[in-house]
Design an enzyme around this catalytic site. Structure first.
Site, mmCIF file in Angstrom:
data_model
loop_
_atom_site.group_PDB
_atom_site.id
_atom_site.type_symbol
_atom_site.label_atom_id
_atom_site.label_comp_id
_atom_site.label_asym_id
_atom_site.label_seq_id
_atom_site.Cartn_x
_atom_site.Cartn_y
_atom_site.Cartn_z
ATOM 1 N N SER A 75 22.311 81.068 49.493
ATOM 2 C CA SER A 75 22.839 81.950 50.525
ATOM 3 C C SER A 75 23.610 83.113 49.897
ATOM 4 C CB SER A 75 23.700 81.152 51.506
ATOM 5 O OG SER A 75 23.918 81.872 52.694
ATOM 6 N N ASP A 221 17.989 79.443 55.565
ATOM 7 C CA ASP A 221 19.151 79.313 54.686
ATOM 8 C C ASP A 221 19.097 78.043 53.845
ATOM 9 O OD1 ASP A 221 21.908 78.824 53.756
ATOM 10 O OD2 ASP A 221 22.403 80.520 55.039
#
Length: 745
Positions: A75, A221
């Site tokens: 991320s 993600d």
């Protein structure tokens, strides 16, 4: 036979002379020979805006001269890690990341300056910001609240120096990004391909960002599957790890008082479960850094500097352990210079092609971007073209990659993906108004836009409005090329409106006017800031007395008109503009179909300019209109005045005449910035000074006869459109109050 025998005899004599049990020893190392340093792996966790603390850690590593040999990130950790892996220093990353408007990057809607002029006009009447599509008989929403177009272009720009690298092992520091397969939930380690795409996939929060399609997978993600990729870093041939965990903290009972906080807690629990497992694998030589970010929000990108400082101080707390991994000034300078080769001038673009999955956009992409071939790549210039094409509103993603062909020539590989909720779209507008004197008005409007009807991107729109002024209308937008500059626009519409009858500033009656209009326009868009348009229109209708002398018979009209109009609009926002200008000038000639000798020409002009400093904004606004043949004019053509910012001390439509002019000076200040909550919207407070009037005779126009009005207002920029509460005062002693939704400046 004698040669082998002699060899065996020599070997036997040699072994016989060697002491039993003796072993071969390597030569003793020189006292001056340096021991090989351990290979250092860096692990950067996900955490949204909290990931800014990673930059502070990198700054400390640079200060201590600690080299890094491999990086694994998830991320926001993947964003920071990729930049560091490409050869940037911690200070360079800090300067870059703090200069980015992250809140804007995470908004999917293009900046208003990037919208096509057609979309700007549409925005004036349909202010509800809800992306909604129509397929068959069902409404369709996007796969994510944010499609990530702005974010993708930002990442593309940040990683441009590394665009020619296909394997992440070829970066100055080998790098891995971690994403999650949305279908299986498995962690996906990205080690090759396009660096910007890998980062974009790693930080695509499900539900917030649209997933990224990569090699047949839908990626989101990486924090869902592996927020702290320690095991990934261990596979990269490292001896010791520096692990930075800025992950999601668990909230206390006192903080779990809303649906949002409980949902965040649930997500944090799931993420921390794998993080705890990963941290348990750390050895005695590994270094763990936990920046004390406490309850800092993962979405608060306005506090980047503070989070960077927290990360730097946390790394300073491990200074002694980190110093053991440091190298000499000379060695670190050589290490830091590894990224210099990526800072070369961008290559010449030799060709422009569309990706196979962009087949339907091959011709417009080659037409709009083909002339970039033969010149060095200029990211800013390319970004402007991309924004303009994306601003037409029909694409979910528009991206490019710099790739080599079989002959080693670099070119642009363009990709365009249509919206998953298109190609038919629904826009909504809402207008509510109350004057606290028993008069209220309500209008709700919707527009259906059918797009991409031909290869040039033709559109067909249908409008339906209900409330005080019902309306139904349709217009076709027929561009004559891929650039959509010249266009034809046939249109038709039916509307009903109330027309006040004013005498001596008093309303003595009200007409109900019904109009059917149809015509054809020819226009040209000049860039995305201006439009010139001319056309012919036929109007037929009738009017009857709604209030007043109802015995008055119904009247009918049948007119033909031609017009020419120029419009310019560079405002950055339609609701509360802070910078830019808007200008409109229109001439219209109207003639009675059955009485050609009865004609009326009108001329209308409007100019607005906005300037801001800090939270403060000043708007200058002037508008005027005149009927060039006022004696032959119909009351339908008169200019009404009154209402908020149209002589605010007078109720709406208090004045009506053949000529008018109003000058306004408006000041407002942003007193609330909004936030994460659903109802936390930007708030404004302001005042206005206005001077103007409506005159029956042109000879009466003078500053001395102008009325002077003032207003005080409070505004909020809501997702339904701007909302205002205002009070107006006229120097004759009259006052008016307003509460309305759905109208901007």
């Amino acid at each position: 036979m004698r040669a082998p025998a002699l060899l065996l005899l020599a070997a036997a004599l040699l072994l016989a002379g060697w002491p039993a049990g003796a072993q071969v020893s390597p030569p003793a190392p020189s006292a001056d020979a340096p021991s090989p340093r351990p290979r250092v792996g860096l692990v950067l966790s996900g955490g949204g805006a909290r990931g800014a603390a990673h930059i502070g850690v990198l700054k400390m590593l640079d200060e201590l001269h600690v080299p890094v040999d491999a990086i694994a990130g998830t991320s926001m950790g993947a964003v920071v890690g990729a930049l560091y892996a490409s050869g940037m220093s911690g200070e360079q990353i800090e300067a870059l990341m703090t200069s980015v408007d992250w809140q804007d990057a995470f908004r999917d809607r293009p900046a208003r300056s990037d919208l096509s002029f057609r979309r700007k006009r549409e925005e004036q009447d349909f202010l509800v910001q809800l992306p909604l599509g129509l397929k068959g008989r069902r409404f369709v929403l996007p796969r994510g609240l944010i499609q990530g177009q702005k974010l993708s272009l930002l990442l593309r720009d940040l990683t441009l120096p590394s665009a020619r690298i296909q394997s992440f092992d070829e970066l100055p520091i080998p790098f891995r990004a971690v994403a999650t397969d949305l279908e299986t939930g498995e962690a996906v380690v990205l080690s090759k391909g396009d660096l910007a795409t890998a980062i974009r996939a790693s930080l695509s929060v499900p539900g917030l960002f649209a997933p990224v399609e990569h090699e047949g997978r839908l990626l989101v993600d990486g924090g869902i599957a592996e927020n702290l990729p320690i095991d990934v870093a261990r596979t990269m041939n490292v001896d010791v790890l520096i692990v930075v965990d800025v992950g999601f903290p668990l909230g206390t009972r006192e903080r779990l008082g809303s649906v949002a906080s409980i949902s965040n807690q649930m997500l944090a629990i799931l993420i921390r479960r794998d993080t705890t497992r990963q941290r348990a694998t750390l050895g005695g030589n590994d270094i763990l850094i936990d920046p004390p970010l406490e309850s800092a929000s993962s979405f608060d990108f306005t506090r980047f500097e503070r989070m960077i400082d927290v990360g730097e101080r946390a790394a300073a707390g491990s200074r002694e352990a980190l110093a053991k991994l440091a190298v000499s000034d000379t060695d670190f300078a050589r290490y830091a210079a590894r990224g210099d080769r990526l800072r070369e001038d961008p290559p010449v673009v030799e060709w422009v092609k569309a990706t196979p999955d962009s087949e339907r956009y091959v011709e417009p992409l080659e037409s709009l971007f083909g002339d970039l071939a033969g010149a060095p790549l200029h990211p800013d210039r390319l970004a402007k073209r991309l924004s303009r094409f994306y601003g037409q509103g029909n694409l979910e993603a528009l991206d490019y990659r710099l790739v080599p062909d079989d002959e080693g020539r670099y070119g642009l590989l363009m990709s365009a993906r249509p919206t998953s909720w298109g190609p038919n779209y629904v826009r909504v507008g809402l207008r509510l108004q109350d004057d606290f004197a028993g008069n209220s008005d309500f209008e709700a409007a919707t527009r259906l836009v059918m797009t991409e009807l031909n290869r040039y991107g033709a559109e067909w729109s249908w409008d339906l409005q209900v409330g005080g002024n019902p309306r139904i209308a349709t217009e076709a937008f027929l561009p004559l090329s891929y650039r959509q500059d010249w266009f034809l626009a046939p249109h038709a519409g039916f509307n009903v409106r109330n027309l006040p009858q004013i005498e001596d500033e008093r309303q003595v009656g009200e007409l109900r006017v019904r109009t059917l209009a149809y015509g054809l326009d020819l226009g040209r868009e000049i860039g995305n800031t201006a439009e010139v348009r001319a056309g012919i229109e036929q109007q037929r209708g009738s009017s009857r007395v709604r209030l007043g002398d109802t015995a008055t018979p119904r009247t009918h009209f049948d007119t033909r008109s031609i017009f020419g109009r120029y419009q310019y609009d560079s405002f950055d926002d339609i609701a509360f503009p802070r910078r830019g200008r808007a200008f409109a000038l229109e001439w219209r000639g109207e003639v009675e179909t059955d009485a050609p000798d009865r004609s009326t020409d009108s001329l209308v002009a409007d100019f607005r300019t906005a300037h801001s400093w800090g939270r403060d904004t000043l708007i200058g606004w002037f508008s005027a209109g005149t009927l060039l043949d006022p004696q032959q004019a119909d009351p339908r053509q008169y200019f009404p005045l009154g209402g908020f910012l149209n002589l605010s001390g007078l109720p709406p439509d208090t004045l009506s005449a053949q000529h008018y002019a109003v000058a306004r000076l408006i000041y407002f200040r942003k007193v609330g910035s909004g936030g994460e909550g659903f109802l936390n919207v930007p708030l404004y407070a302001g005042i206005s000074a206005e001077a103007g009037n409506a005159w029956r005779d042109r000879s009466d126009i003078s500053f001395g006869s102008a009325r002077k009005d003032f207003s005080v207002f409070f505004g909020a920029d809501t997702f339904l459109g701007p909302a205002f509460f205002a009070a107006g005062y006229d120097t004759t002693g009259r006052t008016a109050f307003y509460l309305f939704l759905g109208r901007g400046f």
